[in-house]
Design a protein around this motif. Structure first.
Motif, PDB file in Angstrom:
ATOM      1  N   MET A 119       1.098  -1.310  -0.200  1.00 56.29           N
ATOM      2  CA  MET A 119       0.127  -0.323  -0.015  1.00 56.29           C
ATOM      3  C   MET A 119       1.011   1.228   0.000  1.00 56.29           C
ATOM      4  SD  MET A 119      -2.636  -1.267   3.067  1.00 56.29           S
ATOM      5  CE  MET A 119      -3.474   0.339   2.732  1.00 56.29           C
ATOM      6  N   GLY A 120       1.640   1.320   0.657  1.00 53.86           N
ATOM      7  CA  GLY A 120       3.147   2.312   0.114  1.00 53.86           C
ATOM      8  C   GLY A 120       3.608   2.768  -0.340  1.00 53.86           C
ATOM      9  N   ALA A 121       3.441   1.639  -2.010  1.00 49.82           N
ATOM     10  CA  ALA A 121       4.454   1.211  -2.445  1.00 49.82           C
ATOM     11  C   ALA A 121       3.017   1.844  -3.794  1.00 49.82           C
ATOM     12  CB  ALA A 121       4.704  -0.071  -3.206  1.00 49.82           C
ATOM     13  N   ALA A 122       1.782   1.679  -2.947  1.00 51.55           N
ATOM     14  CA  ALA A 122       0.667   2.212  -4.510  1.00 51.55           C
ATOM     15  C   ALA A 122       0.821   3.581  -4.102  1.00 51.55           C
ATOM     16  CB  ALA A 122      -0.420   1.668  -3.843  1.00 51.55           C
ATOM     17  N   GLN A 123       1.013   4.085  -2.713  1.00 44.85           N
ATOM     18  CA  GLN A 123       1.064   5.457  -2.076  1.00 44.85           C
ATOM     19  C   GLN A 123       1.904   6.303  -3.071  1.00 44.85           C
ATOM     20  OE1 GLN A 123       0.229   4.838   2.011  1.00 44.85           O
ATOM     21  NE2 GLN A 123      -1.174   6.442   2.416  1.00 44.85           N
ATOM     22  N   THR A 130       4.986   6.774   2.756  1.00 42.57           N
ATOM     23  CA  THR A 130       5.730   5.584   2.056  1.00 42.57           C
ATOM     24  C   THR A 130       6.238   5.118   3.443  1.00 42.57           C
ATOM     25  OG1 THR A 130       5.519   6.248  -0.138  1.00 42.57           O
ATOM     26  CG2 THR A 130       7.001   4.983   0.075  1.00 42.57           C
ATOM     27  N   TRP A 131       7.255   5.766   3.710  1.00 45.19           N
ATOM     28  CA  TRP A 131       7.815   5.520   4.742  1.00 45.19           C
ATOM     29  C   TRP A 131       7.394   4.861   5.730  1.00 45.19           C
ATOM     30  CZ3 TRP A 131       8.862   7.268   9.985  1.00 45.19           C
ATOM     31  CH2 TRP A 131      10.012   6.766  10.753  1.00 45.19           C
ATOM     32  N   LEU A 132       6.395   5.391   6.786  1.00 46.58           N
ATOM     33  CA  LEU A 132       5.736   4.675   7.126  1.00 46.58           C
ATOM     34  C   LEU A 132       5.271   3.584   7.693  1.00 46.58           C
ATOM     35  CD1 LEU A 132       3.753   7.813   9.084  1.00 46.58           C
ATOM     36  CD2 LEU A 132       5.556   6.557  10.147  1.00 46.58           C
TER      37      LEU A 132
END
Length: 220
Positions: free
Chosen positions: A120-124, A184-186
């Motif tokens: 999901m972070g990659a999608a963000q 993305t980091w979180l």
């Protein structure tokens, strides 16, 4: 009600919602660019504008003081702004989807795993990159006749003339940057590691459910 998110994951869900709402709201508001025409203030986004000239009696131009979107996609003043509309809209949709899923993860125990959080972070990151690309494309449309009429007939690509950038443009770009860098980091620490006991119970539950369905199907 147990969350599937860690403490950092809860912070990630909150920031994801804030950045998605900020970027999406700015996308729909016609306050990306401010100028004036016929003595009246005029503002634009990519597909909307406030105050526009129309032909009045005696073929004179008068300003209609209201906000609205362009009548069609092709009526958007430039190709760059058309591309910006599509790219930025796709990025906002992606950020909203991730944000809503993250918020649901605060209420559902097994929704977001550590790996899913990273995906999901990659999608963000992709969503933020799309919005940033839209913001970069926006100045390419400042040489269109409609924008030049509003900016003193001296604007050009990356040259505003008498116009100025609006707060919605900065808000959209800031939301995209926050999504790409902070969220993305979180997301790498958002999901919980599944406990071995819970994992075994989940496997056994799924296995028993499958066995019952198979037994039901084999019965005459």
């Amino acid at each position: 009600m147990r969350s599937s998110l860690t403490l950092l994951g809860t912070l990630w869900a909150f920031l994801s919602l804030v950045t998605a709402v900020a970027s999406s709201t700015s996308y729909f508001l016609p306050y990306w660019l401010f100028g004036s025409q016929l003595g009246k203030p005029v503002s634009f986004s990519t597909f909307r504008r406030c105050n526009y000239p129309v032909r009045g009696e005696g073929q004179s131009l008068i300003m209609v003081e209201e906000c609205g979107r362009y009548a069609s996609f092709n009526a958007i003043p430039s190709l760059a702004w058309q591309m910006c509309t599509v790219v930025t809209g796709a990025g906002c949709a992606l950020l909203l989807l991730v944000a809503l899923t993250a918020v649901l993860g605060c209420c559902m125990e097994e929704l977001i795993s550590r790996m899913m959080g990273r995906c999901m972070g990659a999608a963000q990151f992709v969503g933020g990159l799309l919005i940033s690309s839209g913001c970069a494309l926006y100045p390419l449309g400042w040489n269109s006749p409609e924008i030049m009429q509003t900016c003193g007939n001296v604007s050009n690509q990356f040259q505003l003339g008498t116009c100025r950038l609006g707060w919605a443009y900065y808000c959209a770009g800031g939301g995209a940057a926050a999504a790409m860098l902070i969220c993305t980091w979180l997301s790498c620490f958002a999901g919980r590691h599944p406990k071995p006991v819970m994992l075994v119970e989940s496997i056994m539950r799924n296995t028993n459910s499958y066995a019952m369905e198979l037994d039901h199907c084999l019965k005459p």
